[in-house]
Design a protein around this motif. Structure first.
Motif, PDB file in Angstrom:
ATOM      1  N   GLU A 183      16.350  31.933 -23.386  1.00  0.00           N
ATOM      2  CA  GLU A 183      15.782  31.014 -24.388  1.00  0.00           C
ATOM      3  C   GLU A 183      15.416  29.675 -23.762  1.00  0.00           C
ATOM      4  N   GLU A 184      16.297  29.144 -22.924  1.00  0.00           N
ATOM      5  CA  GLU A 184      16.002  27.875 -22.252  1.00  0.00           C
ATOM      6  C   GLU A 184      14.749  28.000 -21.391  1.00  0.00           C
ATOM      7  N   ALA A 185      14.611  29.117 -20.678  1.00  0.00           N
ATOM      8  CA  ALA A 185      13.445  29.324 -19.818  1.00  0.00           C
ATOM      9  C   ALA A 185      12.160  29.458 -20.645  1.00  0.00           C
ATOM     10  N   LEU A 186      12.239  30.096 -21.791  1.00  0.00           N
ATOM     11  CA  LEU A 186      11.068  30.216 -22.666  1.00  0.00           C
ATOM     12  C   LEU A 186      10.705  28.860 -23.275  1.00  0.00           C
ATOM     13  N   GLN A 187      11.710  28.114 -23.726  1.00  0.00           N
ATOM     14  CA  GLN A 187      11.453  26.812 -24.346  1.00  0.00           C
ATOM     15  C   GLN A 187      10.875  25.812 -23.349  1.00  0.00           C
ATOM     16  N   SER A 188      11.348  25.861 -22.111  1.00  0.00           N
ATOM     17  CA  SER A 188      10.843  24.937 -21.090  1.00  0.00           C
ATOM     18  C   SER A 188       9.567  25.452 -20.426  1.00  0.00           C
ATOM     19  N   GLU A 189       9.135  26.638 -20.836  1.00  0.00           N
ATOM     20  CA  GLU A 189       7.942  27.304 -20.305  1.00  0.00           C
ATOM     21  C   GLU A 189       8.063  27.638 -18.823  1.00  0.00           C
ATOM     22  N   MET A 190       9.296  27.806 -18.358  1.00  0.00           N
ATOM     23  CA  MET A 190       9.509  28.353 -17.011  1.00  0.00           C
ATOM     24  C   MET A 190       9.189  29.846 -17.040  1.00  0.00           C
ATOM     25  N   VAL A 191       9.355  30.450 -18.207  1.00  0.00           N
ATOM     26  CA  VAL A 191       8.956  31.837 -18.458  1.00  0.00           C
ATOM     27  C   VAL A 191       8.000  31.802 -19.637  1.00  0.00           C
ATOM     28  N   ILE A 192       6.888  32.516 -19.493  1.00  0.00           N
ATOM     29  CA  ILE A 192       5.886  32.549 -20.561  1.00  0.00           C
ATOM     30  C   ILE A 192       5.557  33.999 -20.918  1.00  0.00           C
ATOM     31  N   ILE A 193       4.988  34.157 -22.077  1.00  0.00           N
ATOM     32  CA  ILE A 193       4.546  35.477 -22.535  1.00  0.00           C
ATOM     33  C   ILE A 193       3.091  35.637 -22.117  1.00  0.00           C
ATOM     34  N   SER A 194       2.752  36.798 -21.575  1.00  0.00           N
ATOM     35  CA  SER A 194       1.394  37.059 -21.092  1.00  0.00           C
ATOM     36  C   SER A 194       0.381  37.004 -22.240  1.00  0.00           C
ATOM     37  N   THR A 195      -0.882  36.870 -21.898  1.00  0.00           N
ATOM     38  CA  THR A 195      -1.929  36.763 -22.912  1.00  0.00           C
ATOM     39  C   THR A 195      -2.047  38.017 -23.774  1.00  0.00           C
ATOM     40  N   ASN A 196      -1.650  39.184 -23.241  1.00  0.00           N
ATOM     41  CA  ASN A 196      -1.707  40.404 -24.054  1.00  0.00           C
ATOM     42  C   ASN A 196      -0.414  40.620 -24.849  1.00  0.00           C
ATOM     43  N   ASN A 197       0.523  39.670 -24.769  1.00  0.00           N
ATOM     44  CA  ASN A 197       1.789  39.675 -25.518  1.00  0.00           C
ATOM     45  C   ASN A 197       2.738  40.816 -25.164  1.00  0.00           C
ATOM     46  N   ARG A 198       2.538  41.490 -24.043  1.00  0.00           N
ATOM     47  CA  ARG A 198       3.394  42.621 -23.673  1.00  0.00           C
ATOM     48  C   ARG A 198       4.326  42.333 -22.509  1.00  0.00           C
ATOM     49  N   TYR A 199       4.117  41.229 -21.800  1.00  0.00           N
ATOM     50  CA  TYR A 199       4.881  40.974 -20.583  1.00  0.00           C
ATOM     51  C   TYR A 199       5.363  39.531 -20.505  1.00  0.00           C
ATOM     52  N   LEU A 200       6.423  39.362 -19.747  1.00  0.00           N
ATOM     53  CA  LEU A 200       6.921  38.040 -19.419  1.00  0.00           C
ATOM     54  C   LEU A 200       6.475  37.703 -18.011  1.00  0.00           C
ATOM     55  N   GLN A 201       6.210  36.426 -17.768  1.00  0.00           N
ATOM     56  CA  GLN A 201       5.806  35.969 -16.442  1.00  0.00           C
ATOM     57  C   GLN A 201       6.486  34.648 -16.144  1.00  0.00           C
ATOM     58  N   SER A 202       6.628  34.384 -14.867  1.00  0.00           N
ATOM     59  CA  SER A 202       7.097  33.086 -14.442  1.00  0.00           C
ATOM     60  C   SER A 202       6.001  32.068 -14.747  1.00  0.00           C
ATOM     61  N   PHE A 203       6.341  30.802 -14.865  1.00  0.00           N
ATOM     62  CA  PHE A 203       5.375  29.757 -15.187  1.00  0.00           C
ATOM     63  C   PHE A 203       4.174  29.755 -14.242  1.00  0.00           C
ATOM     64  N   ASN A 204       4.355  30.237 -13.005  1.00  0.00           N
ATOM     65  CA  ASN A 204       3.273  30.246 -12.033  1.00  0.00           C
ATOM     66  C   ASN A 204       2.501  31.567 -12.039  1.00  0.00           C
ATOM     67  N   GLY A 205       2.756  32.424 -13.018  1.00  0.00           N
ATOM     68  CA  GLY A 205       2.030  33.676 -13.149  1.00  0.00           C
ATOM     69  C   GLY A 205       2.663  34.853 -12.430  1.00  0.00           C
ATOM     70  N   ALA A 206       3.745  34.605 -11.703  1.00  0.00           N
ATOM     71  CA  ALA A 206       4.402  35.682 -10.955  1.00  0.00           C
ATOM     72  C   ALA A 206       5.173  36.594 -11.912  1.00  0.00           C
ATOM     73  N   ASN A 207       5.243  37.864 -11.547  1.00  0.00           N
ATOM     74  CA  ASN A 207       6.004  38.836 -12.346  1.00  0.00           C
ATOM     75  C   ASN A 207       7.490  38.780 -12.041  1.00  0.00           C
ATOM     76  N   GLU A 208       7.867  38.247 -10.876  1.00  0.00           N
ATOM     77  CA  GLU A 208       9.282  38.133 -10.525  1.00  0.00           C
ATOM     78  C   GLU A 208       9.853  36.913 -11.251  1.00  0.00           C
ATOM     79  N   ILE A 209      10.878  37.191 -12.081  1.00  0.00           N
ATOM     80  CA  ILE A 209      11.472  36.116 -12.884  1.00  0.00           C
ATOM     81  C   ILE A 209      12.960  36.046 -12.557  1.00  0.00           C
ATOM     82  N   ILE A 210      13.333  34.956 -11.928  1.00  0.00           N
ATOM     83  CA  ILE A 210      14.745  34.741 -11.556  1.00  0.00           C
ATOM     84  C   ILE A 210      15.263  33.549 -12.352  1.00  0.00           C
TER      85      ILE A 210
END
Length: 178
Positions: A150-177
């Protein structure tokens, strides 16, 4: 809390993508939390093998490919986490078949109707998760994972892809740590 990675667990359904969490360790062979759950219960000769396989089908077929992560499937809120399977409902056949005394719980976090993060779970042995020896630690771990997500989503460190099916790192990477 140690770091963990959010990784895709199942995205072959037409409606919903499932993620899981995996602790970051020095051991590259570390299983995800969801894999640990199914590796424990969905094995031949385990007394709960059939139930684990029913839960697997509910996730991959019913939620992932047919309905999506609708309210019908996510009605067991336990603090911030939800537990699968949902309470039985007459109008959803797949849920009704599981019955009201289903012995397993798998914790998860529904982000949207198209994205769910699965954690670990276990056998429900008491009236509440906190009273179930088998579930209490998994319950608390799920709460901790959710807070960080939740913190990562709120701070936009993790975002939802434009097709609403995937999570991505703020820089567009698929690897989310996290």
């Amino acid at each position: 809390m140690n770091s963990f990675e959010l990784e895709i667990w199942y995205d072959e359904g037409s409606v919903c993508t499932f993620y899981t969490v995996k602790w970051i360790t020095d051991d590259d062979d570390t299983s995800s939390e969801t894999d640990k759950f199914f590796d424990k219960y969905a094995i031949p000769e385990h007394p709960l093998e059939d139930e684990a396989l029913q839960l697997f089908r509910l996730i991959t077929e019913s939620i992932g490919n047919r309905y999506g992560a609708t309210d019908d499937f996510f009605d067991r809120a336990e603090n911030k986490a939800q537990a699968l399977p949902p309470k039985p409902k007459k109008w959803v056949e797949e849920i009704k078949e599981l019955g009201s005394n289903f012995p397993l719980r798998l914790y998860c976090f529904r982000i949207t109707a198209q994205i769910v993060v699965l954690f670990n779970g276990g056998m429900k042995e008491a009236a509440s998760a906190q009273e179930s020896k088998n579930l209490s630690m998994k319950f608390y771990e799920a709460q901790t994972f959710i807070r960080k997500i939740e913190e990562a989503l709120q701070s936009e460190m993790v975002i939802i892809s434009t097709n609403n099916r995937y999570l991505q790192s703020f820089n567009g990477a698929n690897e989310i740590i996290l």
